[in-house]
Design a protein around this motif. Structure first.
Motif, PDB file in Angstrom:
ATOM      1  N   TYR A 177      10.247 -28.602  -2.406  1.00 58.32           N
ATOM      2  CA  TYR A 177       9.545 -27.928  -3.490  1.00 58.32           C
ATOM      3  C   TYR A 177       9.971 -26.475  -3.607  1.00 58.32           C
ATOM      4  O   TYR A 177      10.449 -25.862  -2.652  1.00 58.32           O
ATOM      5  N   LEU A 178       9.800 -25.954  -4.815  1.00 60.39           N
ATOM      6  CA  LEU A 178      10.064 -24.552  -5.137  1.00 60.39           C
ATOM      7  C   LEU A 178       8.733 -23.842  -5.264  1.00 60.39           C
ATOM      8  O   LEU A 178       7.812 -24.372  -5.893  1.00 60.39           O
ATOM      9  N   THR A 179       8.601 -22.668  -4.659  1.00 62.87           N
ATOM     10  CA  THR A 179       7.421 -21.835  -4.876  1.00 62.87           C
ATOM     11  C   THR A 179       7.871 -20.523  -5.501  1.00 62.87           C
ATOM     12  O   THR A 179       8.945 -19.995  -5.181  1.00 62.87           O
ATOM     13  N   VAL A 180       7.034 -20.012  -6.397  1.00 69.72           N
ATOM     14  CA  VAL A 180       7.292 -18.736  -7.054  1.00 69.72           C
ATOM     15  C   VAL A 180       5.980 -17.973  -7.111  1.00 69.72           C
ATOM     16  O   VAL A 180       4.943 -18.534  -7.455  1.00 69.72           O
ATOM     17  N   HIS A 181       6.036 -16.691  -6.764  1.00 70.80           N
ATOM     18  CA  HIS A 181       4.854 -15.835  -6.850  1.00 70.80           C
ATOM     19  C   HIS A 181       5.296 -14.389  -6.942  1.00 70.80           C
ATOM     20  O   HIS A 181       6.462 -14.063  -6.695  1.00 70.80           O
ATOM     21  N   GLY A 182       4.366 -13.516  -7.287  1.00 68.05           N
ATOM     22  CA  GLY A 182       4.668 -12.090  -7.305  1.00 68.05           C
ATOM     23  C   GLY A 182       5.118 -11.639  -5.930  1.00 68.05           C
ATOM     24  O   GLY A 182       4.683 -12.180  -4.908  1.00 68.05           O
ATOM     25  N   ARG A 183       5.986 -10.658  -5.930  1.00 72.22           N
ATOM     26  CA  ARG A 183       6.510 -10.160  -4.652  1.00 72.22           C
ATOM     27  C   ARG A 183       5.405  -9.450  -3.881  1.00 72.22           C
ATOM     28  O   ARG A 183       4.642  -8.670  -4.431  1.00 72.22           O
ATOM     29  N   ARG A 184       5.350  -9.767  -2.612  1.00 68.94           N
ATOM     30  CA  ARG A 184       4.371  -9.102  -1.747  1.00 68.94           C
ATOM     31  C   ARG A 184       4.827  -7.672  -1.498  1.00 68.94           C
ATOM     32  O   ARG A 184       6.001  -7.425  -1.262  1.00 68.94           O
ATOM     33  N   PRO A 185       3.869  -6.745  -1.508  1.00 66.62           N
ATOM     34  CA  PRO A 185       4.255  -5.375  -1.152  1.00 66.62           C
ATOM     35  C   PRO A 185       4.660  -5.327   0.316  1.00 66.62           C
ATOM     36  O   PRO A 185       4.268  -6.195   1.099  1.00 66.62           O
ATOM     37  N   GLY A 186       5.428  -4.337   0.671  1.00 70.66           N
ATOM     38  CA  GLY A 186       5.847  -4.181   2.058  1.00 70.66           C
ATOM     39  C   GLY A 186       4.654  -3.975   2.966  1.00 70.66           C
ATOM     40  O   GLY A 186       3.573  -3.594   2.527  1.00 70.66           O
ATOM     41  N   MET A 187       4.856  -4.238   4.248  1.00 67.54           N
ATOM     42  CA  MET A 187       3.784  -4.047   5.229  1.00 67.54           C
ATOM     43  C   MET A 187       3.367  -2.583   5.228  1.00 67.54           C
ATOM     44  O   MET A 187       4.202  -1.690   5.174  1.00 67.54           O
ATOM     45  N   GLN A 188       2.061  -2.355   5.279  1.00 68.54           N
ATOM     46  CA  GLN A 188       1.527  -1.007   5.312  1.00 68.54           C
ATOM     47  C   GLN A 188       0.512  -0.902   6.437  1.00 68.54           C
ATOM     48  O   GLN A 188      -0.205  -1.854   6.717  1.00 68.54           O
ATOM     49  N   ILE A 189       0.450   0.262   7.051  1.00 67.37           N
ATOM     50  CA  ILE A 189      -0.554   0.517   8.074  1.00 67.37           C
ATOM     51  C   ILE A 189      -1.760   1.112   7.358  1.00 67.37           C
ATOM     52  O   ILE A 189      -1.642   2.088   6.623  1.00 67.37           O
ATOM     53  N   ARG A 190      -2.905   0.494   7.557  1.00 66.26           N
ATOM     54  CA  ARG A 190      -4.122   0.975   6.896  1.00 66.26           C
ATOM     55  C   ARG A 190      -5.137   1.351   7.974  1.00 66.26           C
ATOM     56  O   ARG A 190      -5.265   0.718   8.980  1.00 66.26           O
ATOM     57  N   GLY A 191      -5.870   2.415   7.682  1.00 67.92           N
ATOM     58  CA  GLY A 191      -6.909   2.866   8.588  1.00 67.92           C
ATOM     59  C   GLY A 191      -8.224   2.190   8.254  1.00 67.92           C
ATOM     60  O   GLY A 191      -8.280   1.240   7.488  1.00 67.92           O
ATOM     61  N   ALA A 192      -9.293   2.699   8.793  1.00 67.23           N
ATOM     62  CA  ALA A 192     -10.626   2.156   8.542  1.00 67.23           C
ATOM     63  C   ALA A 192     -10.911   2.179   7.041  1.00 67.23           C
ATOM     64  O   ALA A 192     -10.555   3.104   6.340  1.00 67.23           O
ATOM     65  N   GLY A 193     -11.534   1.125   6.544  1.00 72.45           N
ATOM     66  CA  GLY A 193     -11.896   1.052   5.131  1.00 72.45           C
ATOM     67  C   GLY A 193     -10.717   0.773   4.224  1.00 72.45           C
ATOM     68  O   GLY A 193     -10.816   0.911   3.021  1.00 72.45           O
ATOM     69  N   GLY A 194      -9.567   0.383   4.779  1.00 76.66           N
ATOM     70  CA  GLY A 194      -8.408   0.036   3.961  1.00 76.66           C
ATOM     71  C   GLY A 194      -7.629   1.231   3.451  1.00 76.66           C
ATOM     72  O   GLY A 194      -6.770   1.100   2.588  1.00 76.66           O
ATOM     73  N   VAL A 195      -7.909   2.423   3.951  1.00 76.57           N
ATOM     74  CA  VAL A 195      -7.211   3.620   3.511  1.00 76.57           C
ATOM     75  C   VAL A 195      -5.820   3.638   4.111  1.00 76.57           C
ATOM     76  O   VAL A 195      -5.654   3.477   5.336  1.00 76.57           O
ATOM     77  N   ARG A 196      -4.819   3.811   3.261  1.00 75.47           N
ATOM     78  CA  ARG A 196      -3.442   3.799   3.734  1.00 75.47           C
ATOM     79  C   ARG A 196      -3.118   5.070   4.502  1.00 75.47           C
ATOM     80  O   ARG A 196      -3.456   6.161   4.084  1.00 75.47           O
ATOM     81  N   ARG A 197      -2.471   4.888   5.639  1.00 74.97           N
ATOM     82  CA  ARG A 197      -2.036   6.017   6.448  1.00 74.97           C
ATOM     83  C   ARG A 197      -0.555   6.247   6.220  1.00 74.97           C
ATOM     84  O   ARG A 197       0.199   5.316   6.022  1.00 74.97           O
ATOM     85  N   THR A 198      -0.129   7.466   6.280  1.00 69.37           N
ATOM     86  CA  THR A 198       1.290   7.776   6.146  1.00 69.37           C
ATOM     87  C   THR A 198       1.819   8.409   7.400  1.00 69.37           C
ATOM     88  O   THR A 198       1.108   8.798   8.280  1.00 69.37           O
TER      89      THR A 198
END
Length: 126
Positions: A105-126
Motif C-alpha cells: 500500500y501507498l500512504t500519503v500525508h502532510g510532512r511531519r515537522p522536524g523533532m523539537q524539544i519542548r519544555g513544560a506546557g509545550g513551549v518550544r525551547r531553543t
C-alpha cells in the motif's frame, strides 16, 4: 534537474505484478528536498497483524496497491482490496490483519515537522 518540475519518482509495476516477491518493509519513500508531503510504499507479508493504533496528529490517505487485508475500526471490520482508497482521519483507531497474499500500500500525508524539544506546557525551547 530543476526541483519544481513534475517527474516520475517510482515504478510500482513490479510490485503490483508480484508483491510476494518483494521484501517486507518500505519499498519506496518520498525523499525530495523541499517537499510538503510524506509518502511511502510498504509491503507486509501474509498473516501480519498490525495492532489497533491511532495517529494523533495527521490525516493519512492509504491506497491499496496489491494483496488484501481486513481493517478493524470502531465501526467494525472492512475488507481492503487492490484499488481501495482509504482515509484514516487523525485520531481514528485502526488495526490491520494482512491477507494470505500479503499487502502492498501507498500512504500519503502532510510532512511531519522536524523533532523539537519542548519544555513544560509545550513551549518550544531553543
Amino acid at each position: 534537474m530543476t526541483q519544481n518540475v513534475p517527474r516520475v519518482l517510482h515504478d510500482m509495476q513490479p510490485t503490483i505484478a508480484d508483491n510476494t516477491a518483494v521484501p517486507a518493509g518500505v519499498v519506496w519513500r518520498l525523499a525530495e528536498a523541499g517537499r510538503q508531503l510524506d509518502a511511502n510504499v510498504l509491503n507486509l507479508p501474509p498473516g501480519t497483524v498490525v495492532e489497533a493504533h491511532a495517529e494523533p496528529d495527521l490525516d493519512v490517505l492509504m491506497v491499496v496497491v496489491a494483496g488484501s487485508a481486513t481493517m478493524d475500526t470502531e465501526d467494525g471490520a472492512r475488507p481492503l482490496l487492490p484499488g481501495a482508497v482509504v482515509w484514516l482521519p487523525r485520531g481514528s483507531t485502526r488495526g490491520f490483519t494482512i491477507g494470505t497474499d500479503g499487502l502492498t500500500y501507498l500512504t500519503v500525508h502532510g510532512r511531519r515537522p522536524g523533532m523539537q524539544i519542548r519544555g513544560a506546557g509545550g513551549v518550544r525551547r531553543t
